[in-house]
Design an enzyme around this catalytic site. Structure first.
Site, mmCIF file in Angstrom:
data_model
loop_
_atom_site.group_PDB
_atom_site.id
_atom_site.type_symbol
_atom_site.label_atom_id
_atom_site.label_comp_id
_atom_site.label_asym_id
_atom_site.label_seq_id
_atom_site.Cartn_x
_atom_site.Cartn_y
_atom_site.Cartn_z
ATOM 1 N N LYS A 85 -3.935 -4.719 -23.903
ATOM 2 C CA LYS A 85 -3.877 -3.450 -24.530
ATOM 3 C C LYS A 85 -5.282 -3.336 -25.375
ATOM 4 O O LYS A 85 -5.575 -4.539 -26.311
ATOM 5 C CB LYS A 85 -2.746 -3.451 -25.482
ATOM 6 C CG LYS A 85 -2.699 -1.923 -26.213
ATOM 7 C CD LYS A 85 -1.352 -1.782 -26.768
ATOM 8 C CE LYS A 85 -1.576 -2.200 -28.534
ATOM 9 N NZ LYS A 85 -2.388 -1.442 -29.184
ATOM 10 N N HIS A 129 -8.078 -0.863 -27.817
ATOM 11 C CA HIS A 129 -8.285 0.609 -28.565
ATOM 12 C C HIS A 129 -9.884 0.517 -28.309
ATOM 13 O O HIS A 129 -10.727 -0.136 -29.043
ATOM 14 C CB HIS A 129 -8.355 0.307 -29.868
ATOM 15 C CG HIS A 129 -6.423 0.295 -30.524
ATOM 16 N ND1 HIS A 129 -5.827 1.675 -30.327
ATOM 17 C CD2 HIS A 129 -5.737 -0.593 -31.107
ATOM 18 C CE1 HIS A 129 -4.649 1.263 -30.860
ATOM 19 N NE2 HIS A 129 -4.590 0.081 -31.097
ATOM 20 N N ASP A 188 -4.528 2.002 -25.570
ATOM 21 C CA ASP A 188 -3.732 2.496 -26.551
ATOM 22 C C ASP A 188 -4.257 3.911 -27.275
ATOM 23 O O ASP A 188 -4.484 3.788 -28.563
ATOM 24 C CB ASP A 188 -3.149 1.385 -27.592
ATOM 25 C CG ASP A 188 -2.079 1.829 -28.868
ATOM 26 O OD1 ASP A 188 -1.486 2.885 -28.403
ATOM 27 O OD2 ASP A 188 -1.916 1.199 -29.533
ATOM 28 N N LYS A 205 -2.899 6.834 -27.787
ATOM 29 C CA LYS A 205 -2.057 7.727 -28.506
ATOM 30 C C LYS A 205 -2.612 9.116 -28.454
ATOM 31 O O LYS A 205 -2.718 9.817 -29.588
ATOM 32 C CB LYS A 205 -2.012 7.352 -30.002
ATOM 33 C CG LYS A 205 -1.365 5.673 -30.258
ATOM 34 C CD LYS A 205 -1.026 5.289 -31.464
ATOM 35 C CE LYS A 205 -0.468 3.949 -31.511
ATOM 36 N NZ LYS A 205 -1.270 2.708 -31.673
ATOM 37 N N PHE A 206 -2.585 9.773 -27.360
ATOM 38 C CA PHE A 206 -3.026 10.864 -26.924
ATOM 39 C C PHE A 206 -2.088 12.085 -27.861
ATOM 40 O O PHE A 206 -0.695 11.667 -28.213
ATOM 41 C CB PHE A 206 -2.936 11.555 -25.741
ATOM 42 C CG PHE A 206 -3.962 10.792 -24.829
ATOM 43 C CD1 PHE A 206 -5.247 11.584 -25.006
ATOM 44 C CD2 PHE A 206 -3.713 9.596 -24.061
ATOM 45 C CE1 PHE A 206 -6.319 10.933 -23.953
ATOM 46 C CE2 PHE A 206 -4.891 9.140 -23.349
ATOM 47 C CZ PHE A 206 -5.935 9.901 -23.403
ATOM 48 N N ALA A 207 -2.478 13.118 -28.388
ATOM 49 C CA ALA A 207 -1.286 14.004 -29.294
ATOM 50 C C ALA A 207 -1.825 15.478 -29.258
ATOM 51 O O ALA A 207 -1.473 16.084 -30.060
ATOM 52 C CB ALA A 207 -1.455 13.607 -30.477
ATOM 53 N N ASP A 208 -2.633 15.887 -27.960
ATOM 54 C CA ASP A 208 -3.310 17.216 -28.342
ATOM 55 C C ASP A 208 -2.689 18.158 -27.267
ATOM 56 O O ASP A 208 -1.716 17.643 -26.512
ATOM 57 C CB ASP A 208 -4.836 17.282 -28.044
ATOM 58 C CG ASP A 208 -5.757 17.988 -28.974
ATOM 59 O OD1 ASP A 208 -5.341 19.361 -28.847
ATOM 60 O OD2 ASP A 208 -6.540 17.909 -29.504
HETATM 61 O O1 6AU Z 1 0.419 -7.579 -33.664
HETATM 62 P P1 6AU Z 1 -0.705 -6.767 -34.717
HETATM 63 O O2 6AU Z 1 -0.141 -6.253 -35.823
HETATM 64 O O3 6AU Z 1 -1.833 -7.627 -34.727
HETATM 65 O O4 6AU Z 1 -1.066 -5.732 -33.522
HETATM 66 C C1 6AU Z 1 -0.325 -4.366 -33.305
HETATM 67 C C2 6AU Z 1 -0.827 -3.600 -32.255
HETATM 68 C C3 6AU Z 1 -1.959 -2.581 -32.703
HETATM 69 C C4 6AU Z 1 -1.274 -1.349 -32.764
HETATM 70 O O5 6AU Z 1 -2.131 -0.114 -32.505
HETATM 71 C C5 6AU Z 1 -0.139 -1.617 -31.854
HETATM 72 O O6 6AU Z 1 0.158 -2.630 -31.813
HETATM 73 N N1 6AU Z 1 1.077 -0.430 -32.553
HETATM 74 C C6 6AU Z 1 1.556 0.457 -31.374
HETATM 75 C C7 6AU Z 1 1.229 0.295 -30.169
HETATM 76 C C8 6AU Z 1 1.451 1.829 -29.415
HETATM 77 O O7 6AU Z 1 1.171 -0.537 -29.383
HETATM 78 C C9 6AU Z 1 2.594 1.355 -32.042
HETATM 79 C C10 6AU Z 1 2.992 0.746 -33.376
HETATM 80 O O8 6AU Z 1 4.048 1.630 -33.997
HETATM 81 N N2 6AU Z 1 2.577 -0.085 -34.189
HETATM 82 C C11 6AU Z 1 1.690 -0.978 -33.580
HETATM 83 O O9 6AU Z 1 1.181 -1.829 -34.196
HETATM 84 O O10 6AU Z 1 -3.008 -2.670 -31.592
#
Ligand code: 6AU
Length: 264
Positions: free
Chosen positions: A60, A62, A91, A93-96
């Protein structure tokens, strides 16, 4: 053991090819781990893929977090992931509105050309998903969308009613492979699983074996509890890439998630 035996009804009811692809890789690697590669450079992401690729199913990203983005550099990253049989998940997170989401799938980062899976919020209505799917169709690729039905961050606004309406939207779309659920709360996950039924997957961020580690409002739950409550994939970031030995950490998350799935 194949996905038909492990996932049973969920395998049979998830018609989307990307859902099946994910489940096949998970069975091959005996792991439900999605690595959240929140790292600043392409080199660091490629390095972590080479270390943990055998134990993760999905990477995943960004992409707008990467400091040294270049098209060539990113295509090396994509090649590294493909070599390790790892799916690519942006990831975003589209929202438009739908038309803008379609355009955002192209542009500088050309997400449609390399991502197999993307996230989208449901707040703007179902056209956002159609816009995303149209971008993939336009270049003859197939991809899957995960809708955010819950979040792991403290005091977020995605309440039960919102989750319910998101699931209504997702179940009506052939492009939605599942939902993001809150991995830090087994109770909320179990109720999400009940709402979703067997037709779509639930992927869960907010996962760390050390549940006390969250910063800036992030909350964590244990992978075992999340999978027992109905998660199909655990999204782990710092728990793996921040570990002293990322391969040992990825193996620990892979084994915890896989054993919990088999016991479910
Ligand atoms: O395990 P971490 O906390 O280092 O990373 C968490 C990852 C990040 C966030 O963008 C993502 O998970 N995330 C997401 C999604 C969609 O993956 C949604 C959410 O509610 N919380 C969250 O942490 O890359």
């Amino acid at each position: 053991m194949g996905p038909e035996q492990v996932w049973g009804a969920r395998w049979a009811n998830c018609a989307h090819p990307l859902a099946h692809e994910y489940m096949k890789i998970a069975c091959k690697k005996r792991s439900l781990v999605v690595l959240a590669a929140d790292l600043p450079t392409i080199g660091e992401i490629v390095e972590v893929i080479s270390k943990v690729g055998s134990r993760i199913c999905v990477l995943k990203t960004h992409i707008d977090m990467v400091e040294d983005f270049s098209t060539n550099g990113w295509s090396d990253l994509v090649d590294a992931a493909r070599r390790e049989d790892v799916l690519l998940f942006e990831d975003r997170k589209f929202a438009d509105i739908g038309r803008v989401a379609q355009t955002q799938m192209g542009g500088h980062y050309n997400i449609a050309s390399w991502a197999d899976i993307v996230t989208s919020h449901s707040v703007s209505g179902p056209d956002v998903v159609d816009g995303i799917a149209a971008a993939w169709e336009g270049i003859e690729r197939v991809g899957g969308v995960l809708l955010l039905a819950q979040m792991s961050s403290s005091e977020n606004l995605l309440d039960n009613k919102y989750s319910h309406r998101t699931i209504g939207m997702g179940s009506a779309s052939p492009h939605v492979i599942g939902y993001i659920g809150n991995g830090s709360s087994p109770d909320s996950l179990a109720s999400l699983r009940e709402m979703v039924g067997e037709g779509k997957m639930i992927w869960t961020p907010g996962i760390n074996i050390d549940v006390e580690k969250g910063v800036l409002g992030q909350r964590y739950g244990h992978p075992t509890d999340a999978v027992r409550a109905g998660s199909d994939a655990v999204i782990v970031g710092s728990g793996i890439h921040g570990a002293e030995d990322p391969l040992a950490a990825a193996t620990e998350y892979a084994e915890a998630s896989w054993i919990s799935l088999l016991e479910r």
